[in-house]
Design an enzyme around this catalytic site. Structure first.
Site, PDB file in Angstrom:
ATOM      1  N   PRO A 254       0.780  -1.177  -0.115  1.00 30.03           N
ATOM      2  CA  PRO A 254      -0.126  -0.107  -0.033  1.00 30.03           C
ATOM      3  C   PRO A 254       0.703   1.463   0.195  1.00 30.03           C
ATOM      4  CG  PRO A 254       0.115  -0.813   2.170  1.00 30.03           C
ATOM      5  CD  PRO A 254       0.784  -1.862   1.337  1.00 30.03           C
ATOM      6  N   CYS A 373       9.696 -10.011   4.255  1.00 32.08           N
ATOM      7  CA  CYS A 373       9.295 -10.157   5.432  1.00 32.08           C
ATOM      8  C   CYS A 373       9.021 -11.457   6.253  1.00 32.08           C
ATOM      9  CB  CYS A 373       7.876  -9.294   5.892  1.00 32.08           C
ATOM     10  SG  CYS A 373       6.534  -9.916   4.816  1.00 32.08           S
TER      11      CYS A 373
END
Length: 430
Positions: A254, A373
């Protein structure tokens, strides 16, 4: 009773619809006629039950012979076990009675069973030695993840990482230095009696220490900060773009890293923010507008299909690749129950292809960051090794962070840095 009922409904929908826990909570909590304390308790229940699902199921299933128990009943029994084994200061008779009453309304045919099993769980608690159960169940992860981590970082480090990831942690924010200094934002937080402390890893970060309705805050709406883990701030910092650079951020939505890059560039230059999902790119645009950033241009495209006209035209390239996400299971615990071992291998193959395409975008004197991640060898070092073997014109570039020298790679283990698990590699030309 409403608090536990709402928690059970959220947990049921999480599994039945394969939804995302943070989105379910964001969409539902504002509409419950409950106090902030009660909403916090719902959050604690749903996160706790989701984190420890395999452990909770192991315990209650010792008392159930049926294999066709409804999903909602399983959710209620998980709540019972969570209250018994994981919650302090719980008045168990009250909690169990409420859960049985919920069962009478939601699964009346199984209410008597839930009542009986609940009493057995409480009665037999002192007879169950949790240290005697299988390791992956004790640590609350699928067995293949435990195996991957034991091989990758060693048993001791894996246990420490899981211990950190199986707890809730305070939210961190990134100060938008284009609009406000860290000092001034601190003063505004103090005026609103919001408790905070400095970040553990990033100078631009603050850690919020108590409840705070971030997205309804005037400080958020004014664009003074974004909600972002400290580990997620590292890729942009290590890439170290300069004002006036031409930068491309791949798989960007985002937009947390795109906007961070823009702040580091003092809103001077150009950032192409690429994502395959047009709807998610709108989030990039909304974030940029709120933060007062004008140099981001969004581009909806599959990374592997980027036009050759973009080749060798960027000073900096950031590929924060789609991954298994095992470094962020502290706040996205549902990930670990949906992941399969083959998913890791399939992601690794895609990541190599993405990194090779990313490399073609970089100018000769430029720098590129590959980050994930997650905490798996296949998605991290293995991807790098394959890329470097196929593209010998590239090399890992040493970098310093907080006075420590890294040999081109920074592996962020959660318990070591008190943030999400991350992997960051800095790449340049030979």
């Amino acid at each position: 009773m409403e608090v536990r009922l709402r928690a059970a409904e959220i947990l049921y929908d999480l599994e039945r619809r394969e939804a995302y826990l943070n989105i379910l909570l964001r969409n539902r909590l504002p509409f419950y006629d409950l106090s902030l304390k009660e909403k916090h308790f719902i959050t604690e229940l749903v996160y706790g039950v989701t984190r420890w699902k395999i452990t909770l199921d192991y315990i209650w299933s010792r008392f159930v012979r049926r294999d066709n128990l409804s999903l909602f009943s399983k959710v209620l029994l998980r709540l019972v076990v969570y209250h018994v084994y994981f919650l302090k200061d719980t008045i168990l008779p009250v909690a169990v009675n409420e859960i049985v009453e919920i069962a009478k309304k939601k699964v009346p045919k199984e209410a008597k069973l839930i009542n009986a099993v609940s009493r057995n769980i409480i009665r037999e608690k002192n007879n169950l030695n949790l240290n005697s159960i299988p390791l992956h169940i004790r640590y609350g992860v699928p067995d293949f993840i435990l195996e991957e981590w034991f091989d990758y970082i060693g048993r001791g480090e894996a246990v420490k990482a899981l211990s950190w990831l199986n707890r809730s942690h305070n939210v961190s924010i990134r100060v938008n230095t284009l609009k406000i200094s860290k000092k001034d934002l601190k003063e505004k937080l103090l005026e609103r009696r919001i408790k905070f402390k400095d970040g553990n890893l990033v100078d631009q970060a603050l850690i919020i220490e108590d409840g705070f309705d971030f997205e309804r805050s005037d400080l958020f709406n004014e664009g003074y900060f974004v909600i972002q883990s400290e580990a997620s701030m590292l890729p942009a910092l290590i890439l170290n773009p300069k004002p006036g650079n031409r930068v491309i951020d791949l798989c960007s939505a985002p937009g947390l890293k795109s906007t961070h890059l823009a702040e580091l560039m003092k809103n001077q230059g150009k950032i192409i923010s690429v994502d395959i999902n047009k709807n998610r790119l709108r989030l990039v645009e909304e974030n940029a507008k709120r933060l007062g950033i004008s140099i981001i241009e969004t581009f909806s495209q599959d990374v592997l299909n980027l036009p050759s006209s973009l080749d060798r035209s960027f000073d900096r390239v950031l590929l924060d690749a789609p991954c298994s996400g095992l470094g962020v299971i502290s706040h996205k615990p549902e990930i670990k129950w949906r992941l399969k071992r083959d998913d890791i291998y399939n992601l690794s193959e895609m990541q190599v292809k993405m990194l090779e395409r990313a490399g073609k975008l970089l100018k000769r004197e430029g720098r590129m960051v590959y980050s994930t991640c997650t905490i798996t060898w296949h998605e991290n070092e293995s991807v790098l090794l394959q890329f470097l073997e196929r593209n010998p014109e590239f090399k890992l570039v040493n970098f310093k962070y907080k006075g420590e020298l890294f040999p081109g790679i920074m592996k962020v283990l959660p318990h070591k840095y008190n943030t999400d698990g991350f992997f960051i590699a800095l790449i340049g030309y030979e």
